[in-house]
Structures are given as C-alpha cells and as structure tokens.
Scaffold this motif. Structure first.
Motif, mmCIF file in Angstrom:
data_model
loop_
_atom_site.group_PDB
_atom_site.id
_atom_site.type_symbol
_atom_site.label_atom_id
_atom_site.label_comp_id
_atom_site.label_asym_id
_atom_site.label_seq_id
_atom_site.Cartn_x
_atom_site.Cartn_y
_atom_site.Cartn_z
ATOM 1 N N GLN A 45 0.822 -1.218 0.000
ATOM 2 C CA GLN A 45 0.000 0.000 0.000
ATOM 3 C C GLN A 45 0.857 1.271 0.000
ATOM 4 O OE1 GLN A 45 -2.349 1.269 3.346
ATOM 5 N NE2 GLN A 45 -1.363 -0.151 4.768
ATOM 6 N N PHE A 46 2.166 1.102 0.221
ATOM 7 C CA PHE A 46 3.036 2.290 0.294
ATOM 8 C C PHE A 46 3.957 2.445 -0.919
ATOM 9 C CE2 PHE A 46 2.418 1.096 4.882
ATOM 10 C CZ PHE A 46 1.590 2.170 5.200
ATOM 11 N N LYS A 47 3.738 1.614 -1.955
ATOM 12 C CA LYS A 47 4.661 1.631 -3.092
ATOM 13 C C LYS A 47 4.959 3.046 -3.599
ATOM 14 C CE LYS A 47 4.322 -2.753 -5.391
ATOM 15 N NZ LYS A 47 3.762 -3.523 -6.486
ATOM 16 N N ASN A 48 3.915 3.842 -3.764
ATOM 17 C CA ASN A 48 4.131 5.175 -4.333
ATOM 18 C C ASN A 48 4.855 6.123 -3.392
ATOM 19 O OD1 ASN A 48 2.942 4.406 -6.676
ATOM 20 N ND2 ASN A 48 0.923 5.260 -6.173
ATOM 21 N N LEU A 49 4.876 5.796 -2.108
ATOM 22 C CA LEU A 49 5.626 6.638 -1.177
ATOM 23 C C LEU A 49 7.113 6.322 -1.272
ATOM 24 C CD1 LEU A 49 2.637 6.538 0.163
ATOM 25 C CD2 LEU A 49 3.848 7.488 2.116
ATOM 26 N N PHE A 50 7.424 5.038 -1.510
ATOM 27 C CA PHE A 50 8.833 4.667 -1.639
ATOM 28 C C PHE A 50 9.438 5.205 -2.937
ATOM 29 C CE2 PHE A 50 7.531 1.096 1.252
ATOM 30 C CZ PHE A 50 8.342 1.475 2.310
ATOM 31 N N THR A 51 8.624 5.256 -3.988
ATOM 32 C CA THR A 51 9.163 5.752 -5.254
ATOM 33 C C THR A 51 9.131 7.275 -5.304
ATOM 34 O OG1 THR A 51 6.975 5.476 -6.216
ATOM 35 C CG2 THR A 51 8.559 3.696 -6.593
ATOM 36 N N GLY A 52 8.466 7.898 -4.326
ATOM 37 C CA GLY A 52 8.429 9.360 -4.292
ATOM 38 C C GLY A 52 7.325 9.940 -5.160
ATOM 39 N N VAL A 53 6.512 9.071 -5.786
ATOM 40 C CA VAL A 53 5.418 9.542 -6.630
ATOM 41 C C VAL A 53 4.359 10.257 -5.769
ATOM 42 C CG1 VAL A 53 3.470 8.710 -8.052
ATOM 43 C CG2 VAL A 53 5.756 7.760 -8.387
ATOM 44 N N GLU A 54 4.245 9.776 -4.517
ATOM 45 C CA GLU A 54 3.217 10.328 -3.632
ATOM 46 C C GLU A 54 3.876 10.711 -2.307
ATOM 47 O OE1 GLU A 54 0.194 7.343 -2.805
ATOM 48 O OE2 GLU A 54 -0.604 8.591 -1.185
ATOM 49 N N THR A 55 3.391 11.803 -1.693
ATOM 50 C CA THR A 55 3.852 12.088 -0.328
ATOM 51 C C THR A 55 2.632 12.231 0.581
ATOM 52 O OG1 THR A 55 3.910 14.423 -0.885
ATOM 53 C CG2 THR A 55 6.032 13.281 -0.859
ATOM 54 N N ARG A 56 2.835 11.935 1.851
ATOM 55 C CA ARG A 56 1.738 12.101 2.813
ATOM 56 C C ARG A 56 2.259 12.945 3.960
ATOM 57 N NH1 ARG A 56 -0.615 5.982 2.809
ATOM 58 N NH2 ARG A 56 -0.936 5.890 0.579
ATOM 59 N N ASP A 57 1.402 13.213 4.927
ATOM 60 C CA ASP A 57 1.876 14.085 5.997
ATOM 61 C C ASP A 57 2.598 13.293 7.089
ATOM 62 O OD1 ASP A 57 -0.279 12.830 6.974
ATOM 63 O OD2 ASP A 57 -1.474 14.636 7.402
ATOM 64 N N TYR A 58 3.004 12.068 6.780
ATOM 65 C CA TYR A 58 3.863 11.331 7.716
ATOM 66 C C TYR A 58 4.999 10.676 6.936
ATOM 67 C CZ TYR A 58 0.654 7.584 6.135
ATOM 68 O OH TYR A 58 -0.112 6.727 5.386
ATOM 69 N N ALA A 59 6.144 10.527 7.612
ATOM 70 C CA ALA A 59 7.299 9.893 6.964
ATOM 71 C C ALA A 59 7.634 8.557 7.616
ATOM 72 C CB ALA A 59 8.502 10.833 7.023
ATOM 73 N N ARG A 60 6.845 8.190 8.632
ATOM 74 C CA ARG A 60 6.997 6.893 9.295
ATOM 75 C C ARG A 60 5.613 6.276 9.446
ATOM 76 N NH1 ARG A 60 11.063 7.841 14.420
ATOM 77 N NH2 ARG A 60 12.709 8.833 13.202
ATOM 78 N N ALA A 61 5.510 4.991 9.176
ATOM 79 C CA ALA A 61 4.207 4.338 9.346
ATOM 80 C C ALA A 61 4.401 2.951 9.912
ATOM 81 C CB ALA A 61 3.474 4.265 8.004
ATOM 82 N N THR A 62 3.334 2.430 10.523
ATOM 83 C CA THR A 62 3.361 1.051 11.015
ATOM 84 C C THR A 62 2.004 0.413 10.751
ATOM 85 O OG1 THR A 62 3.795 -0.385 12.923
ATOM 86 C CG2 THR A 62 2.723 1.711 13.406
ATOM 87 N N THR A 63 2.021 -0.856 10.386
ATOM 88 C CA THR A 63 0.772 -1.546 10.052
ATOM 89 C C THR A 63 0.806 -3.003 10.492
ATOM 90 O OG1 THR A 63 1.636 -2.278 7.897
ATOM 91 C CG2 THR A 63 0.359 -0.250 7.899
ATOM 92 N N SER A 64 -0.391 -3.583 10.550
ATOM 93 C CA SER A 64 -0.511 -5.032 10.536
ATOM 94 C C SER A 64 -1.299 -5.318 9.269
ATOM 95 C CB SER A 64 -1.256 -5.526 11.777
ATOM 96 O OG SER A 64 -1.295 -6.937 11.736
ATOM 97 N N GLN A 65 -0.619 -5.860 8.271
ATOM 98 C CA GLN A 65 -1.214 -5.977 6.933
ATOM 99 C C GLN A 65 -1.713 -7.393 6.666
ATOM 100 O OE1 GLN A 65 -1.680 -3.696 4.270
ATOM 101 N NE2 GLN A 65 -2.663 -5.459 3.282
ATOM 102 N N LYS A 66 -2.954 -7.474 6.161
ATOM 103 C CA LYS A 66 -3.468 -8.766 5.710
ATOM 104 C C LYS A 66 -2.707 -9.177 4.454
ATOM 105 C CE LYS A 66 -7.728 -6.978 5.021
ATOM 106 N NZ LYS A 66 -9.165 -6.948 4.679
ATOM 107 N N CYS A 67 -2.219 -10.389 4.436
ATOM 108 C CA CYS A 67 -1.484 -10.871 3.260
ATOM 109 C C CYS A 67 -2.024 -12.219 2.804
ATOM 110 C CB CYS A 67 -0.009 -11.082 3.598
ATOM 111 S SG CYS A 67 0.876 -9.570 4.003
#
Ligand code: ATP
Ligand code: MG
Ligand code: MG
Ligand code: MG
Length: 469
Positions: A45-67
């Motif tokens: 869900q964060f792919k675009n943040l790693f590539t820099g295509v998208e920015t959000r108002d946080y630079a650190r995140a934590t999740t428990s992701q369904k896989c």
C-alpha cells in the motif's frame, strides 16, 4: 498467555510511540496496482511513497497488513500442512520509513522491541545480512552485541530485495529465532535451511539503490526502510510454541474443524485440520472483500483454495458441507480486529456452502477416477497429464488439488502433459468457435483468456512488479 491481539497491539504501540503513523491494513485486493493479485506484504500500500510519486503528511508508518500468498511469485499454498511456519493468509507487522530514518534506527528498533518489549532471549536470535553489507553487520555488532558467527552473510537474492525489474532495491537483513536442536533444520544459507529449526521472524529491507532498465544501479536519494514480521510466527515463540498452528487463533480454528468433522484435532487427521484452518482464513478474508469463486483471475485462486480445503474435510469423513460452519469461530477469533468478517459473515457462509455443495457433486467421482488411474500405473509413476486434465475439466479439480492429493502418496503429476491437454482443448475450442463467428475476433478473445491464465496465472507472474518484502 499473550494473545495474538495483544502482540499485534504491542507492536503497533511500540512504533506508534516512536513517531510512526498507525495505518490500517489495506485490502487484500490492491487498489493501487491492477497487475498484482493480492497484497503479499506490508509495503504494497506504500509503493508510491517509496518511489516518491506520492507524499503524505507522515514519513513513518506502522501496520498489521493482511497478506495472501497463494499464487504468483510468493506461493505458499503447497507449504500449508507441511511446514510449521507458512500460511496462505497471515498478518505481516511492519514499520516503514519514507526517506526518514535508515539502517541504524531500523535495527535498533527491532532489537529493542524483540528483546525488551517482547522479552525474547537474545541468545536464541541470529541474523543474516547481504554479503557486501558491512554497515549492517557493524550495526548488529554494536546494537545487539552479536558475535560474528551469528551474523551470517548471504550472497543470494534472499538478502537483496527489489520492488520489481526496475525501481527501488537494496540489501536486507533477516532475523531468525532458534527453536532448538530437537527440531530439524540448519542455519540460514546451509543446505538444511528449509527445516523449521531456525525460523525467520523479521525481514528488514534497506532501500538504498535504484535499478534501471539498462542494468545500471545508482544510490537512491531518498533512502527508506521496509520491514515485515509474521504476526503468527512471533506469536508462536511468545506463546512458547514452535508451530504457528499451535497459537491461540489457529488452535481455536483447528478445534472448530475437529468439532464439525467429529474427529480428533491431534490424531492422524491433524494435517487436514491445519489445511482447513488456514484455508478458512484466506477464503473468508477474500470473500469478505467481495472476491467470489470463478474460473479465472482472483476468483479462481479463491476457488482453488476453497476446493482444496473441501477435499481435506472430505478425507476427514464429512458427508455434509462443513466449511461454512467454521465461520462463526473465525469471526469470534478475528472479528474484533477485522470488522469486515462480521459484516460479511452471511456472504462468506453462503459462498462457502454453495461451493461445497457444488463441489461435492463431483468430488467423490473424481477421487474414484484418481484411484483407478493410479491403480493402473507402476507404483511411483507420475499421473499422466491427460488424467489430471480430465479431473480438472470434468470433475472441477484444480491442478494443485490433484497434486496435493498425490503428494500424500509420494507421487506427482506430469504437468507438461497437463499443459498439453489444456492447449489441445483450447485449440479445439478455437477451431469450433471460428466456424461460427468472426475468426479474427475470436482469436483476440482467446488471447485474452490465455493471458489471464486461468490455470497458472502466468499473467500475474510476468506482469506484476510486486514487492517481496
Ligand atoms: P520464508 O523464507 O520463511 O518463506 P520469506 O522470506 O518468504 O519467509 P518475507 O517475504 O521476507 O518472507 O516476509 C516477511 C515476513 O513475513 C517473514 O519474515 C515471515 O515472518 C512472514 N511470512 C512470510 N511468509 C509467510 C507465510 N506464508 N506465513 C506466515 N508468515 C509469513
Ligand atoms: Mg517464503
Ligand atoms: Mg526467507
Ligand atoms: Mg524474508
């Protein structure tokens, strides 16, 4: 006993306190990547943040992701029932830095959480690093005081992550837990590493390079962190268990399975219960998101998982459909963390029931045909592709279900023969079709059907720039 729910919240709270935005799991069906079948790691869900295509108002995140890992590059379907550590559905705990902190902090966070908040004995932990990553090895020595022989250098791609053929990539470090020498398995990188003695619990990726199509690799301007820890794996060791299937949630589902099939959870049918418990989770979570069984794409992956579980229930002697009767136990175990399960409960139950009623009509006859085919073959011969195709085409047995059935007998399927039989049938259908309609148009239709890969999802493998964590 620390419950799965407690462990999940300890993780999220720890990183929340370290300035991470606690983000909810994204859906299993990725919204931002049509080429990807199911979310298979936290970073999706964060792919675009790693590539820099998208920015959000946080630079650190934590999740428990369904896989879900039941197709494509990461397919753990065949491991379920056989290893102590694989599920088709699992939760991946993760912390992410988008151009914020990097190696030293990521390692220090992981070590502190594991050895202090979770209180894990540090003598049981060991790590791998990419063979050229001296920096990571030095940090491990400094932060954790690990001796050299517990910082294992690995030269393979297991310790070098790529988002896709191009884009962000970098070395990773994996943290392993030693469950003890009474369990078979060797050190990471050794020939016995696939055993379950040393279990990988956490994978930390250092995104520090960018790969280009011309083969060059340059340092990334924005260095990022992507981590993933299997919730069920960390729960197993915190609950004093070796096996993921002995943790609270899985155990409750296994007992429910034993209950509805009137069998012993720990008897010879234990493997069947493990498969049923696992597949109940993956199928229910998928249906809750609106994925329905069908003969192509995501729906076919779902059907494969469902039917596989149903064959195992059948082997436990259940005459009537049982999968739908397990849904209340799942909602009870996981509904608080994932409200979609309760909201979708009726849809999940109905879908499981309809599929099981339908599959039961051909399951018996298919299994009989399988036995007859095998009886006519030398003891270790592979099942001919034509027979596997007949099971697929006439009796609704997905190929991996037939393979699963044969594996118990130590036998295999001639998959080339299966593919050939499939191709032959498609050619026949094409010929018949072109006799009625416009040939050019029907050719296009079949090409699309081929690409969507109704049996092996080649489209998924080749199209997807998915990220392993
Ligand atoms: P393994 O080598 O044991 O198959 P992996 O290297 O494929 O694991 P990653 O892709 O690194 O796993 O995923 C990150 C973490 O997610 C792993 O360290 C593990 O704790 C967990 N994980 C991965 N696959 C599964 C699975 N099928 N079931 C449960 N947990 C998993
Ligand atoms: Mg794996
Ligand atoms: Mg691994
Ligand atoms: Mg890994």
């Amino acid at each position: 006993m620390t419950s799965l729910a407690d462990i999940r919240s300890t993780f999220l709270n720890y990183f929340g306190k370290q300035g991470h935005e606690v983000v909810t799991s994204s859906p299993l069906v990725p919204r931002n990547d049509p080429t990807m079948m199911f979310a298979n790691s936290g970073m999706v869900q964060f792919k675009n943040l790693f590539t820099g295509v998208e920015t959000r108002d946080y630079a650190r995140a934590t999740t428990s992701q369904k896989c879900v890992r039941a197709g494509g590059k990461h397919n753990d379907l065949d491991n379920v029932g056989y290893t102590a550590r694989h599920h088709t559905f699992f939760e991946m705990l993760g912390n992410f830095s988008f151009g914020d902190y990097f190696k030293a902090e990521a390692i220090a966070f992981a070590w502190e959480l594991l050895t202090q908040d979770f209180g894990i004995d540090k003598d049981r932990l060991l790590v791998t690093v990419y063979h050229t990553d001296d920096e990571a090895a030095d940090i491990w020595k400094k932060v954790a005081g690990l001796p050299d022989d517990r910082i294992i250098r690995i030269a393979t791609d297991d310790n070098f992550w790529r988002m896709g053929p191009t884009g962000p990539c970098g070395p990773c470090t994996e943290i392993f837990y030693d469950h003890g020498d009474h369990i078979w398995g060797g050190l990471p990188g050794s020939p016995e590493e696939d055993g379950d003695r040393f279990i990988e619990i956490w994978n930390i990726v250092f995104m520090q390079n960018e790969q280009f199509a011309d083969g060059t690799m340059t340092p990334l301007k924005m260095q990022s962190i992507d981590t993933g820890m299997g919730l069920e794996r960390i729960a197993a060791l915190l609950q004093g268990k070796h096996d993921n299937y002995d943790i609270d949630v899985m155990r409750a589902l296994i007992e429910a399975s034993a209950d509805v099939t009137s069998s012993d959870p720990d008897g010879p049918g234990n493997t069947h219960h493990r498969v049923i418990a696992d597949h109940l989770r993956s199928t229910s979570f998928l249906i809750a998101e609106g994925v329905l069984p069908s003969n192509e794409g995501r729906g076919y992956v779902l059907r494969r998982i469902m039917r596989r579980a149903m064959r195992h229930a059948h082997l436990l002697g259940s005459k009537d459909p049982v999968m739908h009767r397990l849904v209340p136990a799942l909602v009870q175990q996981m509904g608080a963390a994932y409200p979609e399960l309760g909201q979708g409960q009726r849809l999940i139950e109905e879908t499981l029931l309809n599929e099981e009623v339908r599959f039961k009509q051909t399951l018996d006859r298919g299994l009989k045909l399988l036995d007859e085919e095998l009886a006519g073959l030398p003891a270790d011969a592979a099942l001919p592709g034509k027979a596997a195709f007949k099971l697929y085409d006439t009796y609704g047995f997905p190929l991996d279900l037939t393979q699963d059935a044969l594996r118990e007998k130590g036998r295999a399927v001639d998959t080339d023969g299966f593919d050939a039989a499939m191709a032959e049938q498609k050619a026949k259908a094409r010929a018949a079709w072109s006799g009625i309609g416009d040939a050019a148009e029907s050719a296009v239709w079949f090409d699309i059907a081929d690409e969507s890969g109704t049996t092996d999802f080649l489209g998924y493998d080749t199209l997807s720039a998915e990220g392993q964590i």
